[in-house]
Design an enzyme around this catalytic site. Structure first.
Site, PDB file in Angstrom:
ATOM      1  N   GLY A 191      -5.263   0.759  10.272  1.00 23.25           N
ATOM      2  CA  GLY A 191      -5.398   0.403  11.691  1.00 23.25           C
ATOM      3  C   GLY A 191      -4.205   0.850  12.510  1.00 23.25           C
ATOM      4  O   GLY A 191      -4.334   1.135  13.709  1.00 23.25           O
TER       5      GLY A 191
ATOM      6  N   GLU B 216      -7.614   2.870   3.653  1.00 22.76           N
ATOM      7  CA  GLU B 216      -8.523   1.723   3.550  1.00 22.76           C
ATOM      8  C   GLU B 216      -9.361   1.731   2.275  1.00 22.76           C
ATOM      9  O   GLU B 216      -9.681   0.675   1.737  1.00 22.76           O
ATOM     10  CB  GLU B 216      -9.465   1.699   4.771  1.00 22.76           C
ATOM     11  CG  GLU B 216      -8.834   1.167   6.053  1.00 22.76           C
ATOM     12  CD  GLU B 216      -8.075   2.224   6.840  1.00 22.76           C
ATOM     13  OE1 GLU B 216      -7.736   1.970   8.006  1.00 22.76           O
ATOM     14  OE2 GLU B 216      -7.787   3.291   6.283  1.00 22.76           O
TER      15      GLU B 216
HETATM   16  N1  T1G Z   1      -1.240  -6.636   5.897  1.00 22.23           N
HETATM   17  C1  T1G Z   1      -0.567  -7.743   5.497  1.00 22.23           C
HETATM   18  N2  T1G Z   1       0.587  -7.722   4.763  1.00 22.23           N
HETATM   19  C2  T1G Z   1       1.065  -6.520   4.442  1.00 22.23           C
HETATM   20  C3  T1G Z   1       0.412  -5.317   4.810  1.00 22.23           C
HETATM   21  C4  T1G Z   1      -0.787  -5.410   5.591  1.00 22.23           C
HETATM   22  N3  T1G Z   1      -1.451  -4.330   6.012  1.00 22.23           N
HETATM   23  N4  T1G Z   1       1.131  -4.292   4.323  1.00 22.23           N
HETATM   24  C5  T1G Z   1       2.188  -4.822   3.673  1.00 22.23           C
HETATM   25  N5  T1G Z   1       2.155  -6.154   3.736  1.00 22.23           N
HETATM   26  C6  T1G Z   1       3.146  -7.082   3.184  1.00 22.23           C
HETATM   27  C7  T1G Z   1       3.216  -7.068   1.660  1.00 22.23           C
HETATM   28  O1  T1G Z   1       2.263  -7.912   1.101  1.00 22.23           O
HETATM   29  C8  T1G Z   1       4.642  -7.539   1.408  1.00 22.23           C
HETATM   30  O2  T1G Z   1       4.653  -8.927   1.537  1.00 22.23           O
HETATM   31  C9  T1G Z   1       5.412  -6.942   2.570  1.00 22.23           C
HETATM   32  O3  T1G Z   1       4.430  -6.649   3.586  1.00 22.23           O
HETATM   33  C10 T1G Z   1       6.114  -5.659   2.233  1.00 22.23           C
HETATM   34  O4  T1G Z   1       5.160  -4.773   1.674  1.00 22.23           O
HETATM   35  C11 T1G Z   1      -9.230  -1.678  10.647  1.00 22.23           C
HETATM   36  C12 T1G Z   1      -8.880  -2.859   8.217  1.00 22.23           C
HETATM   37  C13 T1G Z   1       3.413  -0.244   4.263  1.00 22.23           C
HETATM   38  C14 T1G Z   1       3.704   1.370   2.445  1.00 22.23           C
HETATM   39  O5  T1G Z   1      -3.455  -0.352   3.193  1.00 22.23           O
HETATM   40  O6  T1G Z   1       0.857   0.339   1.649  1.00 22.23           O
HETATM   41  O7  T1G Z   1      -5.976  -1.232   8.492  1.00 22.23           O
HETATM   42  O8  T1G Z   1       5.166  -9.530  -0.806  1.00 22.23           O
HETATM   43  O9  T1G Z   1       6.171  -4.714  -0.628  1.00 22.23           O
HETATM   44  O10 T1G Z   1       6.828  -1.123  -0.764  1.00 22.23           O
HETATM   45  O11 T1G Z   1      -9.079   0.315   9.547  1.00 22.23           O
HETATM   46  O12 T1G Z   1       3.037  -2.239   2.162  1.00 22.23           O
HETATM   47  O13 T1G Z   1       6.949  -9.414   0.879  1.00 22.23           O
HETATM   48  O14 T1G Z   1       5.213 -11.228   1.023  1.00 22.23           O
HETATM   49  O15 T1G Z   1       4.322  -3.136   0.011  1.00 22.23           O
HETATM   50  O16 T1G Z   1       7.949  -0.912   1.486  1.00 22.23           O
HETATM   51  C15 T1G Z   1      -4.528  -0.491   5.680  1.00 22.23           C
HETATM   52  C16 T1G Z   1      -0.757  -1.447   3.082  1.00 22.23           C
HETATM   53  C17 T1G Z   1      -4.923  -1.913   5.904  1.00 22.23           C
HETATM   54  C18 T1G Z   1      -1.191  -0.307   3.902  1.00 22.23           C
HETATM   55  C19 T1G Z   1       5.227  -0.618   2.631  1.00 22.23           C
HETATM   56  N6  T1G Z   1      -3.127  -0.420   5.373  1.00 22.23           N
HETATM   57  N7  T1G Z   1       0.681  -1.536   2.916  1.00 22.23           N
HETATM   58  O17 T1G Z   1       5.482  -0.600   1.266  1.00 22.23           O
HETATM   59  O18 T1G Z   1       6.604  -2.890   1.022  1.00 22.23           O
HETATM   60  S1  T1G Z   1      -6.661  -2.041   6.207  1.00 22.23           S
HETATM   61  C20 T1G Z   1      -2.690  -0.362   4.111  1.00 22.23           C
HETATM   62  C21 T1G Z   1       1.366  -0.634   2.168  1.00 22.23           C
HETATM   63  C22 T1G Z   1      -6.882  -1.533   7.821  1.00 22.23           C
HETATM   64  C23 T1G Z   1      -8.424  -0.904   9.675  1.00 22.23           C
HETATM   65  C24 T1G Z   1      -8.311  -1.511   8.318  1.00 22.23           C
HETATM   66  C25 T1G Z   1       2.825  -0.909   1.947  1.00 22.23           C
HETATM   67  C26 T1G Z   1       3.767  -0.095   2.865  1.00 22.23           C
HETATM   68  P1  T1G Z   1       5.542  -9.822   0.602  1.00 22.23           P
HETATM   69  P2  T1G Z   1       5.534  -3.874   0.389  1.00 22.23           P
HETATM   70  P3  T1G Z   1       6.821  -1.340   0.697  1.00 22.23           P
END
Ligand code: T1G
Length: 694
Positions: free
Chosen positions: A103, A126
């Site tokens: 997003g 996603e």
């Molecule tokens: N939502 C909620 N929490 C998130 C999050 C997210 N999207 N991304 C990371 N966190 C939290 C994670 O749980 C951790 O929490 C902390 O942030 C640090 O993350 C409409 C519906 C960005 C590359 O799939 O790939 O958008 O454990 O340990 O190694 O189309 O996080 O500390 O409590 O991973 O530096 C699509 C997901 C969503 C990316 C950073 N986005 N995130 O990595 O830190 S779906 C993703 C990542 C969407 C739309 C749809 C990675 C990062 P805590 P981390 P990092």
């Protein structure tokens, strides 16, 4: 208008809308509300001529808030925010640093132009969460980068480096220095110019047949995961439908998937991965410094570990027994890099730089400067003990000694050293430079900072490090051994290798156990069975078929035959094996019966869950989700099922328990239901409700 997570400040006609929602600026409900209000305010403010959207902290928006998924969505939804940005009457520039994912990237695609730092990464991952982009990604991206590139982007779920995204047309500029300042002047440039709305752009022409084949290949490769195919087909849709209809259809597909079992399973995997680094007792423990890593043995495993360490920036000292073996190791490492160059993952210069940090030697004294030594020598206890005893006298007292054993007891290896507290297990999976999983074995005397050191090295190697206690086979191989046993029982009961393999490949595993056995060689498990034979309990059901195959010299692909025959590398069913299996049933007076795919899959799941419950109760694994991650990342268990412990929870542990009880009834000794499984099933609970081991 100010919200707690979105700020707007206007200066000289440029409104800066800043998202500030740590840790990764996820578009939570508050962020969506704040953004919508800020865009409306800027659009209506006569003092504003153009808008820059940026984010505070270490990254731009890393996507929608995953914690909100699977729950009723609260308006405004993200598509509303994106449409408001796209339809804004004033130019909107997105300023990207860190990552713009899901997003977050969709927000920028709705903006009228995008500028990013050179080290930024953008993508639509996603599918890794069992969904598709739900805020315009599948409809706007192809309008910028074309359909084939957009299909890749949404189906492989991997982020793109900003320069690559710029080359594809997804990013318009790379900031040279100060992102915000350059974004502001870029916005100023656009004032008064026609606004380029992504959604209004035509989808560039493309080869429809090739694109259809591209999506069909994605669906085939997905092995049962639904989201990649759906994402690819949604991109194809962008060429068929007007933008508004395409956006609506995309959202409908997203909404259907976000509440699916697969999405729930993949969210479980996402958050489970973030739990692995949380190890009780290590909160305030600092790892020891590691810059130079010694590797004992440069065979298949040793050379893979060396490459992983060189890739991560370490200096590596690899020691072999003799010159010939050292040269073979050097050649093996170089050939792994040549392969990486051929697949354009690295350059010749990268290879040269990495090899410049590698030293090969035949004298163990070469290990003296190492901060950590990882042994990857033959999996034999006396061999490893002799090595650790000598290392004790070579490396500094504060150096860490790690064993890559997959089955031996690290405590017995540590016991021969003067400092057993500096011994830890680091169990890599083959090929070690590719496989993401690393079992970090916390031996009885391992010091907390030594465990922390192994985990820190694992993180730097970009491994998924899972802490395991000491038992035969640790977490993965212990469960895998029971899984293989149950599959061998099914052969005596009436199935054939091809039946079991087909059932588990249909379940989503990349390869069934008998085909895997042929690939890795039947002799490894044979050696282990022979090692355990003197202590095997006579009450245990034992299948001698694999022993017979080995005695016949059928050790798998490397001998041209194992459970299958391999003519020109092609796997074929072998009537001799069928006869051998039928004879084995006859010998035990077992009347063979049809075993359905469903039964094969259910027996395997029950086996894994029951052993997993024992492992949890013994404290070998810290939490059930760690077991799921080990099976997913080390043994090909489909991530879209969430792992055996998660899947059992979804099914209801009572159902799994009744299957385990059937195993116990038929297979007897060693298959008793795990008390923890019985307790949770009776209480109607799941493993996820268990507190992590303290
Ligand atoms: N939502 C909620 N929490 C998130 C999050 C997210 N999207 N991304 C990371 N966190 C939290 C994670 O749980 C951790 O929490 C902390 O942030 C640090 O993350 C409409 C519906 C960005 C590359 O799939 O790939 O958008 O454990 O340990 O190694 O189309 O996080 O500390 O409590 O991973 O530096 C699509 C997901 C969503 C990316 C950073 N986005 N995130 O990595 O830190 S779906 C993703 C990542 C969407 C739309 C749809 C990675 C990062 P805590 P981390 P990092």
């Amino acid at each position: 208008m100010q919200s707690s997570v979105v700020r707007i400040t206007t200066q000289s006609g440029i409104a800066l809308i800043e998202i500030d929602n740590p840790p990764v600026n996820a578009t939570s409900h508050a962020v969506r509300e704040g953004l919508l209000a800020a865009v409306a305010q800027a659009a209506g403010d006569s003092a504003v001529e153009a808008i820059v959207i940026a984010a505070a902290g270490r990254t731009f928006v890393a996507g929608a808030d995953i914690k909100e998924q699977g729950k009723p969505s609260q308006p405004p939804i993200l598509p509303d925010v994106c449409n408001a940005i796209e339809n804004c009457p004033k130019p909107v520039v997105a300023a990207i640093h860190g990552t713009a994912l899901g997003g977050g990237f969709e927000l920028t695609l709705a903006a009228h132009t995008r500028i990013a730092t050179a080290d930024a990464r953008v993508g639509l991952p996603e599918v890794n969460l069992g969904i598709i982009p739900g805020a315009g990604g599948t409809q706007r991206a192809p309008r910028l980068c074309g359909v084939p590139a957009a299909i890749d982007l949404v189906t492989n779920g991997k982020p793109l480096p900003a320069p690559r995204a710029q080359a594809l047309g997804l990013i318009d500029r790379i900031a040279k220095d100060d992102l915000r300042a350059e974004a502001t002047s870029y916005a100023r440039e656009l004032i008064g110019k026609p606004i380029r709305r992504t959604g209004a752009l035509p989808v560039p022409d493309f080869d429809h047949v090739a694109a259809e084949q591209q999506v069909a290949a994605v669906e085939k490769k997905a092995r049962g995961q639904i989201s990649p195919g759906k994402a690819g087909r949604a991109v194809l849709m962008s060429a068929e439908l007007p933008i508004a209809e395409g956006l609506a259809r995309e959202r409908a597909i997203y909404s259907e998937l976000v509440s699916s079992d697969q999405a729930a399973a993949l969210r479980h995997v996402f958050f489970a991965e973030r739990q692995t680094a949380k190890v009780p007792g290590l909160d305030d423990v600092s790892p020891r410094t590691v810059a130079t890593i010694g590797i004992a043995g440069a065979g298949t495993m040793g050379s893979g570990i060396a490459v992983a360490c060189l890739d991560a920036g370490y200096r590596v000292i690899a020691v072999e027994q003799n010159e010939a073996a050292a040269q073979a190791g050097e050649k093996r490492i170089a050939s792994l890099y040549d392969r990486a160059i051929r697949s354009k993952r690295i350059s010749e210069a990268d290879k040269a730089e990495r090899l410049s940090r590698l030293t090969l030697a035949v004298d163990r004294a070469a290990f003296a400067p190492a901060d950590l030594v990882i042994e990857a020598v033959f999996d034999d206890l006396p061999v490893k003990q002799e090595l650790f005893k000598s290392l004790d006298t070579i490396v500094r007292p504060d150096a860490v000694l790690a064993t890559n054993t997959s089955y031996l007891d690290p405590d017995e290896i540590a016991a021969v050293t003067a400092h057993p507290e500096r011994v830890v297990g680091m169990h890599f999976f083959s090929p070690a430079h590719v496989m993401r999983l690393l079992e970090v074995v916390n031996a009885a005397r391992t010091a907390p900072d030594v465990l922390a050191t192994a985990l820190a090295v694992g993180k730097k190697l970009r491994k998924l490090s899972i802490v395991s206690g000491v038992c035969e086979g640790f977490i993965g191989n212990r469960i895998y051994a029971m899984y293989r046993k149950q599959c061998e029982y099914m052969l005596e009961d009436g199935a054939l290798p091809q039946d079991v393999d087909a059932a588990l490949e249909a379940y989503g595993l990349p390869m069934g156990p008998f085909a895997v056995n042929d690939l890795s060689g039947l002799d490894i498990a044979w050696a282990r069975r022979k090692r355990l034979a003197p202590t095997r309990d006579p009450r245990e059901r034992y299948v001698a078929i694999p022993d017979k195959l080995c005695e016949m010299g059928r050790l798998g692909q490397k001998t041209g035959a194992g459970w299958y025959r391999y003519a020109d590398g092609k796997r074929t069913i072998d009537a001799d094996v069928t006869a051998l299996i039928e004879a084995a049933s006859k010998e035990k007076e077992i009347s063979r019966r049809q075993i359905s795919r469903a039964e094969i899959q259910a027996r395997v799941l029950a086996t894994m869950v029951n052993e997993g419950a024992k492992i949890l109760a013994e404290g070998i694994a810290l939490r059930a989700s760690d077991i799921d991650l080990v099976l997913i990342n080390g043994y090909g268990y489909p991530a879209w099922r969430g792992g055996p412990m998660f899947e059992a929870g979804r099914m209801g542990l009572d159902k799994v328990l009744s299957k385990v009880e059937q195993l116990a009834e038929r297979d007897g000794f060693g298959w008793e239901p795990a008390p923890l499984l019985v307790e949770l099933a009776r209480a109607g609970k799941t493993f996820a409700e268990l507190p992590a081991k303290a």
